[in-house]
Design a protein around this motif. Structure first.
Motif, PDB file in Angstrom:
ATOM      1  N   UNK A  71      30.676  25.485  56.385  1.00 42.26           N
ATOM      2  CA  UNK A  71      29.072  25.139  56.063  1.00 42.26           C
ATOM      3  C   UNK A  71      28.595  26.223  57.095  1.00 42.26           C
ATOM      4  N   UNK A  72      28.672  26.317  58.213  1.00 41.34           N
ATOM      5  CA  UNK A  72      28.539  27.023  59.691  1.00 41.34           C
ATOM      6  C   UNK A  72      29.210  28.539  58.982  1.00 41.34           C
ATOM      7  N   UNK A  73      30.154  29.225  58.262  1.00 44.68           N
ATOM      8  CA  UNK A  73      30.888  30.050  58.842  1.00 44.68           C
ATOM      9  C   UNK A  73      29.646  30.743  57.215  1.00 44.68           C
ATOM     10  N   UNK A  74      29.364  29.942  56.319  1.00 48.74           N
ATOM     11  CA  UNK A  74      28.414  30.885  55.663  1.00 48.74           C
ATOM     12  C   UNK A  74      27.100  31.144  54.785  1.00 48.74           C
ATOM     13  N   UNK A  75      26.488  29.811  55.702  1.00 47.61           N
ATOM     14  CA  UNK A  75      25.002  29.155  55.632  1.00 47.61           C
ATOM     15  C   UNK A  75      24.657  30.897  55.778  1.00 47.61           C
ATOM     16  N   UNK A  76      24.665  31.861  57.108  1.00 43.09           N
ATOM     17  CA  UNK A  76      23.667  32.426  56.882  1.00 43.09           C
ATOM     18  C   UNK A  76      23.723  33.448  56.086  1.00 43.09           C
ATOM     19  N   UNK A  77      24.982  34.061  54.811  1.00 41.47           N
ATOM     20  CA  UNK A  77      25.177  34.875  54.086  1.00 41.47           C
ATOM     21  C   UNK A  77      24.309  34.061  52.519  1.00 41.47           C
ATOM     22  N   UNK A  78      24.833  34.269  51.532  1.00 37.44           N
ATOM     23  CA  UNK A  78      24.882  33.902  50.218  1.00 37.44           C
ATOM     24  C   UNK A  78      25.300  32.873  49.829  1.00 37.44           C
ATOM     25  N   UNK A  79      25.231  31.386  51.048  1.00 35.20           N
ATOM     26  CA  UNK A  79      25.829  30.343  50.359  1.00 35.20           C
ATOM     27  C   UNK A  79      26.029  30.019  48.484  1.00 35.20           C
ATOM     28  N   UNK A  80      24.714  30.519  48.423  1.00 36.74           N
ATOM     29  CA  UNK A  80      25.042  30.253  46.348  1.00 36.74           C
ATOM     30  C   UNK A  80      26.345  30.388  45.696  1.00 36.74           C
ATOM     31  N   UNK A  81      26.218  31.535  46.291  1.00 34.52           N
ATOM     32  CA  UNK A  81      27.300  32.755  45.891  1.00 34.52           C
ATOM     33  C   UNK A  81      28.739  32.323  45.829  1.00 34.52           C
ATOM     34  N   UNK A  82      29.108  31.880  46.993  1.00 29.68           N
ATOM     35  CA  UNK A  82      29.759  30.784  47.538  1.00 29.68           C
ATOM     36  C   UNK A  82      30.538  30.327  47.095  1.00 29.68           C
ATOM     37  N   UNK A  90      18.527  27.256  56.469  1.00 31.80           N
ATOM     38  CA  UNK A  90      18.156  25.893  55.730  1.00 31.80           C
ATOM     39  C   UNK A  90      19.917  25.224  56.077  1.00 31.80           C
ATOM     40  N   UNK A  91      19.623  23.841  56.169  1.00 36.20           N
ATOM     41  CA  UNK A  91      21.207  22.682  56.483  1.00 36.20           C
ATOM     42  C   UNK A  91      21.230  23.007  55.099  1.00 36.20           C
ATOM     43  N   UNK A  92      22.756  22.232  54.963  1.00 32.86           N
ATOM     44  CA  UNK A  92      23.946  22.119  53.596  1.00 32.86           C
ATOM     45  C   UNK A  92      22.838  21.000  52.964  1.00 32.86           C
ATOM     46  N   UNK A  93      22.206  19.827  53.472  1.00 32.18           N
ATOM     47  CA  UNK A  93      21.748  18.833  52.726  1.00 32.18           C
ATOM     48  C   UNK A  93      20.267  19.194  51.921  1.00 32.18           C
ATOM     49  N   UNK A  94      19.933  20.781  52.863  1.00 34.37           N
ATOM     50  CA  UNK A  94      18.367  21.234  52.022  1.00 34.37           C
ATOM     51  C   UNK A  94      18.844  22.209  50.919  1.00 34.37           C
ATOM     52  N   UNK A  95      19.814  22.825  51.243  1.00 31.82           N
ATOM     53  CA  UNK A  95      20.980  24.071  50.328  1.00 31.82           C
ATOM     54  C   UNK A  95      20.877  23.232  49.140  1.00 31.82           C
ATOM     55  N   UNK A  96      21.464  21.808  49.029  1.00 31.38           N
ATOM     56  CA  UNK A  96      22.373  21.082  47.909  1.00 31.38           C
ATOM     57  C   UNK A  96      20.905  20.506  46.865  1.00 31.38           C
ATOM     58  N   UNK A  97      19.737  20.190  47.665  1.00 31.47           N
ATOM     59  CA  UNK A  97      18.548  19.517  46.909  1.00 31.47           C
ATOM     60  C   UNK A  97      17.421  19.733  46.676  1.00 31.47           C
ATOM     61  N   UNK A  98      18.298  21.706  46.827  1.00 32.39           N
ATOM     62  CA  UNK A  98      16.778  23.092  46.586  1.00 32.39           C
ATOM     63  C   UNK A  98      18.536  23.500  45.249  1.00 32.39           C
ATOM     64  N   UNK A  99      19.134  23.555  44.917  1.00 35.61           N
ATOM     65  CA  UNK A  99      19.824  24.772  44.473  1.00 35.61           C
ATOM     66  C   UNK A  99      21.031  23.774  43.223  1.00 35.61           C
ATOM     67  N   UNK A 100      21.095  22.000  43.719  1.00 34.84           N
ATOM     68  CA  UNK A 100      21.921  21.271  42.714  1.00 34.84           C
ATOM     69  C   UNK A 100      21.190  22.054  41.424  1.00 34.84           C
ATOM     70  N   UNK A 101      20.443  21.410  41.506  1.00 35.09           N
ATOM     71  CA  UNK A 101      19.984  21.714  39.493  1.00 35.09           C
ATOM     72  C   UNK A 101      20.595  23.481  39.327  1.00 35.09           C
TER      73      UNK A 101
END
Length: 167
Positions: A45-56, A3-14
């Motif tokens: 983002x490019x480096x971590x987006x394939x793994x677990x960005x939320x943990x990061x 997912x893109x950074x924007x999608x990640x922020x929208x879905x995981x921010x709460x």
């Protein structure tokens, strides 16, 4: 597909915002903490987006909170009783959340981080040690000290949680 950074922020921010609040005990500081963590995450983002960005992001938040605490070292103003707001929900669950938040604010930043990671996020001691960059023994010591302090400053929380687990 990542997912893109924007999608990640929208879905995981709460969810990330709730964790930030548990770490800081203040809504404005939680917003600042999350924003700072997301800004740092965006740079990598490019480096971590394939793994677990939320943990990061969580790891960045924990480290940033401890860093802020070390820099400030200002005593927090603690309220002995939760502030009543007009029209606030007076249910038992709300009272328990307020009491827990007030009790967590009285812990040190490290103790609060350990409690949130161990008991809110349900991480093992080894995982907490990895996230915080310390030894398992240090995690155990902070958890022990935090629980002992919580039992002193908020004994009613221990009674309430014990009653709930027995039911």
């Amino acid at each position: 597909m990542t997912e893109t950074f924007d999608e990640f922020v929208v879905h995981r921010s709460p969810a990330l915002s709730r964790r930030a609040y548990l770490l800081t005990g203040d809504h404005q500081l939680a917003e600042d903490l999350l924003q700072s963590a997301l800004a740092r995450t965006y740079r990598h983002w490019r480096r971590i987006s394939g793994g677990d960005p939320e943990a990061y992001v969580r790891r960045v938040m924990y480290h940033q909170q401890v860093s802020w605490w070390r820099r400030r070292r200002v005593a927090e103003r603690l309220e002995s009783e939760p502030v009543e707001l007009p029209g606030a929900d007076h249910s038992e669950a709300t009272a328990l959340r307020l009491a827990l938040a007030a009790a967590l604010r009285q812990l040190s930043a490290r103790q609060r981080a350990v409690v949130v990671l161990r008991f809110y996020e349900d991480l093992t001691e080894a995982q907490v040690a990895e996230v915080l960059g310390c030894s398992v023994g240090t995690v155990k010591r902070h958890a022990h000290d935090a629980i002992r302090r919580l039992r002193v400053i908020a004994p009613d929380l221990v009674d309430r949680t014990t009653e709930r687990s027995v039911r």
